[in-house]
Design a protein around this motif. Structure first.
Motif, short mmCIF file in Angstrom:
data_model
loop_
_atom_site.label_atom_id
_atom_site.label_comp_id
_atom_site.label_asym_id
_atom_site.label_seq_id
_atom_site.Cartn_x
_atom_site.Cartn_y
_atom_site.Cartn_z
N LEU A 71 39.59 60.82 56.82
CA LEU A 71 40.81 61.15 56.08
C LEU A 71 40.68 60.85 54.60
CD1 LEU A 71 43.82 62.04 56.10
CD2 LEU A 71 44.41 59.65 56.60
N ILE A 72 40.14 59.67 54.25
CA ILE A 72 40.10 59.29 52.84
C ILE A 72 38.83 59.75 52.14
CG2 ILE A 72 41.57 57.28 53.32
CD1 ILE A 72 39.11 55.53 52.96
N GLY A 73 37.79 60.12 52.92
CA GLY A 73 36.57 60.62 52.30
C GLY A 73 36.02 59.65 51.29
N GLU A 74 35.75 60.19 50.08
CA GLU A 74 35.18 59.36 49.02
C GLU A 74 36.24 58.92 48.03
OE1 GLU A 74 31.97 61.39 47.19
OE2 GLU A 74 30.81 61.61 49.04
N LEU A 106 32.46 45.39 55.94
CA LEU A 106 31.72 46.29 56.81
C LEU A 106 32.05 47.76 56.53
CD1 LEU A 106 31.98 44.46 60.27
CD2 LEU A 106 30.03 44.54 58.72
N TRP A 107 33.34 48.07 56.41
CA TRP A 107 33.78 49.46 56.32
C TRP A 107 34.17 49.89 54.91
CZ3 TRP A 107 33.78 52.31 60.90
CH2 TRP A 107 33.61 51.56 62.08
N PHE A 108 34.68 48.95 54.15
CA PHE A 108 35.26 49.30 52.85
C PHE A 108 34.72 48.38 51.76
CE2 PHE A 108 38.33 50.20 56.22
CZ PHE A 108 38.52 51.56 56.05
N LYS A 117 37.71 51.77 48.60
CA LYS A 117 36.93 52.97 48.86
C LYS A 117 36.07 52.74 50.10
CE LYS A 117 33.59 56.06 46.63
NZ LYS A 117 32.78 56.30 45.41
N ALA A 118 35.90 53.79 50.90
CA ALA A 118 35.04 53.67 52.08
C ALA A 118 33.58 53.53 51.66
CB ALA A 118 35.22 54.88 52.98
#
Length: 606
Positions: A71-74, A106-108, A117-118
């Motif tokens: 959903l949030i992409g970059e 880990l993810w963000f 941001k991812a």
């Protein structure tokens, strides 16, 4: 988000906190533990405007993150938008949960202030794999700890206990496993654990390595013997008498022309001052004799070449000693010789005590012994044993004081006394052995009296000037009969060889420089030998868990009585026999023994 209103949620030093009040440039907060403190705005991270009703806020269940990542992409989202979008709520719990997830890393990536941001997919996968491996490792480690607690180790667990073994050997000072088992991280406790788990057997003795001892013998080459003139004494009956287990015969006795001859191995002919062998031996001080191994100060080739009776003939330094009617030994002849030596044990020598040359030697040394006694010599008779290993078992043999042993001991003392008087007469600086007199000499010849006398003796020392050795009853004394196994003896031989060759002698100061460190190391090794012998005695007891026997009361300090088990030459203390008389024999039984901790407990049988 930098709302300074009362009730706002913030993070202080990694923990949740709530704003209590704001005053100028200071904020009063309440932390998770209920404590309040005044902080500066820059010292906190602002999470949610509040109001916060509980600390820490509830942590919400994290929704599926794969869809959220798509959903949030970059895109970089403000932190508030990130939290609301992820948890579909704008509560303090949602924001706190989002903050914790962000800080897992880990993810963000990002922060409350800069946005979220991812992470790239490859980084996420690598981080998840690393986290998974870390969790699995932690689980394996916790499972290992549980097996250790239950004494249920598996063969594959052994490599993980290397750190425990390193601590037991004194190679490290920390051990995670012991710390996590709530066991004090000491070498003794590590050894105890290894024995309990069966990782080590009782035959693994870590004490020498723990003491920093190199257990390998020196292996450097010795030079060939010098070309020098020697008196041929191969026609004299010369006997090297020692224990059956002795492997380094460095002295022998003979009798000719009314003189007691003491022939001593001559390694000083090749181990010269400043040579590699000399410097190594000086650092070692003396041989280390342990039940499991002997560590030599000189290469084994020195014993093979110079040990008396190990070759057809041997080079020696020979002391020709006349023992007068008054018993005083006088060195009449000192020479380099070649001898042919027959080796005897004390047992085989017993059969020849009434034959020449032992009969003549015994008569002469009887006068010398009386001379020493008149000069106040201390004859301390305490039990001795010989410990050795055989087929995985500890063996204990009594060392009995016999006429043969006394003959050899007095012959060596006569050589040292005569050499000392000779050195004084000829003004030869030497390493003299000395001992101050006992201030208050206990009387009697019982075990308790011998024990008290031993404790009352001042320690001996080596000095560069002559002085009495009160314990031996000698006005001066030099150790000269063990150059293969004691550096001070080797040093004395080097000096005597200089005298015989007419070379410049070492000064007292130069001698002292050489023997001080050697004596210090020798004392350290003798202490280690006592500790190791105690360890193996306790192993013997562990191998005989039903042992019962007798112990003799030999000392008392307050309510503690020292008891001596004669057959083991082992002492222990007990508070259970405070009314026992000195030298009373008490039946005792082994209750428990812990070789790793060097302790044993006995009960008194009534």
């Amino acid at each position: 988000m930098a709302s300074c209103q009362t009730g706002a949620l913030l993070c202080y030093h990694g923990k949740s906190a709530v704003v209590v009040s704001v005053s100028g440039d200071k904020i009063e907060i309440r932390t998770e533990g209920g404590n309040t403190k005044s902080v500066r705005p820059k010292d906190v991270e602002w999470i949610h405007p509040g109001p916060v009703r509980e600390l820490p806020p509830s942590v919400l269940e994290t929704p599926g993150l794969e869809e959220f990542l798509e959903l949030i992409g970059e895109e970089t989202l403000p932190f508030g938008e990130f939290a609301e979008l992820l948890y579909s709520a704008s509560t303090p719990a949602a924001f706190w949960s989002a903050y914790l997830l962000l800080n897992e890393g880990l993810w963000f990536t990002g922060s409350v202030g800069s946005g979220v941001k991812a992470r790239p997919r490859a980084e996420i996968d690598a981080a998840l794999n690393a986290a998974r491996e870390k969790a699995e490792s932690r689980e394996r480690y916790n499972t290992l700890l549980e097996r250790i607690r239950k004494n249920a180790l598996r063969p594959e667990d052994r490599p993980f206990l290397c750190e425990v073994e390193e601590l037991a050997r004194g190679k490290s000072q920390n051990c995670r496993i012991l710390r996590d088992l709530d066991i004090e991280a000491t070498p003794e406790k590590a050894h105890q654990l290894l024995l309990r788990l069966g990782v080590w057997s009782l035959l693994e003795d870590p004490l020498p390595v723990r003491a920093g001892m190199d257990m390998e013998n020196p292996s450097f080459e010795l030079p060939p013997p010098p070309a020098e003139e020697r008196t041929d004494w191969t026609g004299m009956v010369s006997l090297a008498i020692d224990n059956s287990f002795s492997g380094d015969p460095d002295d022998a006795v003979g009798f000719a022309d009314g003189l007691l001859w003491v022939h001593v191995a001559d390694p000083a002919s090749v181990v010269t001052s400043g040579s590699e062998a000399d410097l190594f031996a000086a650092r070692a001080g003396e041989n280390l004799y342990l039940p499991e191994k002997t560590v030599h100060m000189l290469p084994l080739s020195a014993t093979e070449r110079f040990g008396l009776g190990l070759q057809e003939t041997n080079p020696a330094i020979s002391f020709g000693i006349r023992i007068g009617d008054d018993g005083r030994p006088v060195l009449e002849k000192l020479l380099l010789s070649t001898v042919k030596v027959e080796r005897l044990t004390y047992e085989t020598a017993r059969e020849r005590m009434d034959r020449s040359p032992l009969a003549e030697i015994q008569t002469a040394l009887a006068r010398f012994r009386e001379y020493r006694l008149r000069n106040g010599a201390l004859l301390i008779r305490m039990p001795e044993v010989h410990l050795f290993l055989q087929d995985g078992n500890v063996c204990v043999e009594p060392v009995e004081l016999t006429a043969e042993r006394e003959l050899v001991a007095n012959a060596m003392l006569a050589a040292g006394a005569a050499a000392a008087d000779f050195a004084v007469e000829k003004d030869i600086p030497m390493p003299f052995a000395a001992q101050s007199p006992v201030e208050e000499r206990p009387g009697g010849d019982t075990l308790s009296a011998m024990h008290a006398l031993r404790r009352a003796c001042p320690p001996g020392c080596v000095i560069p000037t002559p002085a009495p050795h009160s314990g031996l009853g000698l006005p001066a004394y030099i150790r000269v009969t063990s150059p293969l196994r004691r550096y001070v003896d080797l040093l004395a031989h080097q000096q005597l060889r200089r005298y015989l060759r007419g070379e410049a002698l070492l000064t007292g100061g130069e001698l002292e420089e050489r023997f001080l460190s050697a004596e210090k190391e020798g004392m350290f090794r003798r202490k280690l030998e006592r500790q190791v012998n105690e360890y193996w005695t306790l192993v013997w007891l562990a191998q005989h868990p039903d042992w019962t026997g007798n112990a003799v009361a030999v000392n008392r300090a307050g309510e503690s009585t020292t008891l001596l088990i004669e057959e083991l030459a082992y002492e222990f203390k007990s508070r259970a026999c405070v009314h026992a008389a000195m030298d009373e024999v008490l039946p005792v039984r082994l209750v428990s023994v812990d070789p790793a901790m060097l302790t044993a407990h006995f009960s008194i049988l009534r």
